[in-house]
Design a protein around this motif. Structure first.
Motif, PDB file in Angstrom:
ATOM      1  N   GLN A 202      47.202  40.936  46.989  1.00 19.38           N
ATOM      2  CA  GLN A 202      46.103  40.029  47.293  1.00 19.38           C
ATOM      3  C   GLN A 202      44.936  40.196  46.324  1.00 19.38           C
ATOM      4  OE1 GLN A 202      45.083  40.837  51.353  1.00 19.38           O
ATOM      5  NE2 GLN A 202      47.025  40.079  52.171  1.00 19.38           N
ATOM      6  N   LYS A 203      44.664  41.426  45.941  1.00 19.84           N
ATOM      7  CA  LYS A 203      43.593  41.682  44.983  1.00 19.84           C
ATOM      8  C   LYS A 203      43.771  43.074  44.390  1.00 19.84           C
ATOM      9  CE  LYS A 203      40.132  43.826  47.972  1.00 19.84           C
ATOM     10  NZ  LYS A 203      38.724  43.836  48.388  1.00 19.84           N
ATOM     11  N   ALA A 204      43.094  43.307  43.283  1.00 18.90           N
ATOM     12  CA  ALA A 204      43.076  44.632  42.656  1.00 18.90           C
ATOM     13  C   ALA A 204      41.654  44.942  42.234  1.00 18.90           C
ATOM     14  CB  ALA A 204      44.014  44.677  41.459  1.00 18.90           C
ATOM     15  N   THR A 205      41.303  46.205  42.261  1.00 19.59           N
ATOM     16  CA  THR A 205      39.968  46.649  41.855  1.00 19.59           C
ATOM     17  C   THR A 205      40.100  47.675  40.738  1.00 19.59           C
ATOM     18  OG1 THR A 205      39.121  46.314  44.101  1.00 19.59           O
ATOM     19  CG2 THR A 205      37.813  47.703  42.626  1.00 19.59           C
ATOM     20  N   PHE A 235      39.693  41.584  41.161  1.00 24.02           N
ATOM     21  CA  PHE A 235      40.473  40.459  40.648  1.00 24.02           C
ATOM     22  C   PHE A 235      41.402  39.930  41.732  1.00 24.02           C
ATOM     23  CE2 PHE A 235      39.270  43.115  37.128  1.00 24.02           C
ATOM     24  CZ  PHE A 235      38.799  42.205  36.191  1.00 24.02           C
ATOM     25  N   LEU A 236      41.504  38.600  41.798  1.00 26.25           N
ATOM     26  CA  LEU A 236      42.329  37.947  42.809  1.00 26.25           C
ATOM     27  C   LEU A 236      43.641  37.430  42.228  1.00 26.25           C
ATOM     28  CD1 LEU A 236      39.541  35.972  44.722  1.00 26.25           C
ATOM     29  CD2 LEU A 236      40.464  38.256  45.202  1.00 26.25           C
ATOM     30  N   GLU A 237      43.887  37.707  40.948  1.00 27.53           N
ATOM     31  CA  GLU A 237      45.136  37.325  40.296  1.00 27.53           C
ATOM     32  C   GLU A 237      45.678  38.511  39.505  1.00 27.53           C
ATOM     33  OE1 GLU A 237      44.340  33.974  37.862  1.00 27.53           O
ATOM     34  OE2 GLU A 237      44.125  32.570  39.543  1.00 27.53           O
ATOM     35  N   LYS A 238      46.974  38.709  39.572  1.00 27.82           N
ATOM     36  CA  LYS A 238      47.602  39.839  38.877  1.00 27.82           C
ATOM     37  C   LYS A 238      47.438  39.712  37.367  1.00 27.82           C
ATOM     38  CE  LYS A 238      52.027  42.296  38.543  1.00 27.82           C
ATOM     39  NZ  LYS A 238      53.447  42.294  38.970  1.00 27.82           N
ATOM     40  N   GLU A 239      47.593  38.501  36.844  1.00 27.56           N
ATOM     41  CA  GLU A 239      47.489  38.281  35.399  1.00 27.56           C
ATOM     42  C   GLU A 239      46.094  38.619  34.889  1.00 27.56           C
ATOM     43  OE1 GLU A 239      48.700  36.165  37.596  1.00 27.56           O
ATOM     44  OE2 GLU A 239      50.841  36.272  37.089  1.00 27.56           O
ATOM     45  N   ALA A 240      45.073  38.273  35.668  1.00 27.75           N
ATOM     46  CA  ALA A 240      43.697  38.586  35.267  1.00 27.75           C
ATOM     47  C   ALA A 240      43.461  40.094  35.284  1.00 27.75           C
ATOM     48  CB  ALA A 240      42.715  37.880  36.206  1.00 27.75           C
ATOM     49  N   THR A 241      44.071  40.775  36.250  1.00 30.66           N
ATOM     50  CA  THR A 241      43.991  42.238  36.316  1.00 30.66           C
ATOM     51  C   THR A 241      44.571  42.857  35.050  1.00 30.66           C
ATOM     52  OG1 THR A 241      44.303  42.092  38.714  1.00 30.66           O
ATOM     53  CG2 THR A 241      44.535  44.263  37.713  1.00 30.66           C
TER      54      THR A 241
END
Length: 460
Positions: A202-205, A235-241
């Motif tokens: 769902q999200k990553a920090t 981040f709410l998208e894996k690619e953006a992370t």
């Protein structure tokens, strides 16, 4: 005779003068080096932890990472200290860490707010071996409690390079043909994937160190001079992370970056303290345990990296403890598995036995805990665990992470011929004396296997 003596004296004086000149030149050389790195006696710290301005001798690159001119890291204050970490600009608009967050971090990691990370943790980061070499895919791993985390990440790197990387054939030769750029991409992808899984997809920090300080010391909290300077990026998208980590990869892979600690912080914030509390049970209230002046990872940390959930035990599902308390194990198969061999396995304690969820992952890769030392076993055959016929005779590769290892260990496993167990009544202690710990670890998965090291001397 007098002339000869006089000549010798002149020669001796000339040699003495040359020696003195050489030593002065040598000292001047080191004085220049010390001056360049600001390691002299009159050294002052170049960064202003409390202010927002950039010191005159620092430059800021396009990623927001601050570097002294001509250097990759802030200068060290002594020859024996860890280099100061790469820091980012506070203008990137992350969320500054608060005292409440810092206290929660320490409580979750150490079980109190007084402990700080030991030297071996602070110097641990993610560094690959030489590209285009036999171990181009492998991380260099030092001593200390951070090894378990580095090797759990290593297992996921192997997973990515062999089975999930697009446009590449997953074979043993491809692991040796990894370039520096491919190493960097692998690390960014893997770290992002682990954080994304911990955040329940769902999200990553991501936690990075800035030039500003946001938390002051209190009677209940002692500063460590990097945790207080964190900003959190959500981040709410894996690619953006993945892109953000790649753009700031030096914060995880640079010498002195505190890269492993930053990853652990990011892991906890991605999981959230609320989820973490639900994952744990009475056997594990915090994630690190003191050991010989340092800290070791508890199983919950490793399971969080492998499965996304901080399960504190290795058995399947939930079980009742000695006092009928509910203990939490692994709930589902993950891509990467886990095997262990040591005193706990000899005792036959049901709670220490690895369950099938970890023994039989979806991909043939295992993080191994062998007498407290971490390594990785893997196969390049994706079908190994999904087709029983493949498990009759197959190859496994072994990376111990020990500095002396220059090539992968290549083992051939035969599960239908087992002369090693001629005496069916031989106890486990006898088997342990006759066979290497690696072989005994493999036999926790394939009980009667014969293991051939293909001409190599068994190690580890």
């Amino acid at each position: 005779m007098d002339r000869e003596v006089s000549g010798q004296e002149q020669c001796s004086q000339k040699l003495d003068l040359e020696e003195i000149t050489r030593k002065i030149s040598f000292l001047d050389k080191w004085r220049e080096i010390f001056s360049y790195h600001r390691l002299g006696a009159n050294n002052t710290t170049p960064q202003n932890h409390e202010g927002n301005h950039l010191p005159a001798d620092e430059t800021e690159d396009v990623t927001g990472i601050l570097h002294p001119k001509g250097q990759g890291h802030l200068p060290s204050n002594s020859l024996c200290s860890i280099p100061n970490p790469s820091i980012i600009s506070s203008k990137l608009n992350g969320v500054p860490i608060s005292l409440a967050m810092v206290m929660k971090l320490r409580q979750s990691l150490f079980g109190n707010t007084a402990h700080i990370f030991s030297y071996d943790w602070k110097k641990a980061y993610f560094k690959f071996r030489e590209p285009f070499s036999d171990l181009a895919f492998a991380l260099e791993v030092g001593k200390g409690g951070a090894r378990g985390i580095q090797m759990a990440v290593q297992a996921s790197i192997i997973k990515y390079l062999l089975f999930t990387r697009k446009g590449k054939d997953g074979n043993i030769h491809s692991l040796r043909e990894i370039s520096k750029r491919e190493q960097e991409q692998a690390l960014a992808t893997v770290l992002a994937g682990i954080l994304w899984a911990a955040g329940a997809a769902q999200k990553a920090t991501i936690c990075l160190i800035t030039e500003d300080t946001y938390v002051a010391s209190t009677p209940d909290y002692s500063r460590d001079d990097f945790t207080e300077r964190l900003q959190l990026f959500e981040f709410l998208e894996k690619e953006a992370t993945e892109k953000f980590i790649y753009d700031h990869l030096q914060c995880f892979r640079g010498e002195g970056s505190h890269g492993v600690i930053l990853f652990v912080y990011s892991l906890l914030f991605s999981r959230t303290f609320e989820r973490l509390q639900k994952d744990l049970d009475v056997t594990t209230t915090h994630l690190l345990q003191p050991n010989a002046g340092g800290f070791l990872c508890r199983q919950a940390v490793l399971n969080m990296i492998l499965t996304g959930r901080a399960s504190p035990n290795v058995f399947n599902g939930c079980q009742k403890g000695s006092f009928q308390e509910v203990l939490h194990g692994v709930l589902a198969r993950s891509d990467v598995g886990y095997l262990q061999w040591g005193r706990g396995t000899l005792k036959g304690d049901r709670l220490s036995q690895v369950g099938s969820m970890l023994k039989t992952p979806t991909l043939p890769i295992w993080l191994c805990n062998i007498n407290g030392n971490y390594s990785v076993l893997f196969s390049t055959n994706r079908q190994l665990l999904s087709d029983w016929k493949m498990e009759r005779l197959f190859d496994l590769y072994f990376y111990s992470s020990q500095p002396f290892q220059e090539k992968l260990g290549h083992l051939t496993i035969d599960t239908h011929s087992h002369p090693w167990e001629k005496d069916q009544h031989e106890d486990k202690h006898g088997a342990e004396q006759r066979f290497s710990p690696v072989e005994m670890t493999i036999r926790t998965k394939w009980r009667e296997a014969t293991i051939n090291w293909n001409g190599a001397v068994p190690f580890f």
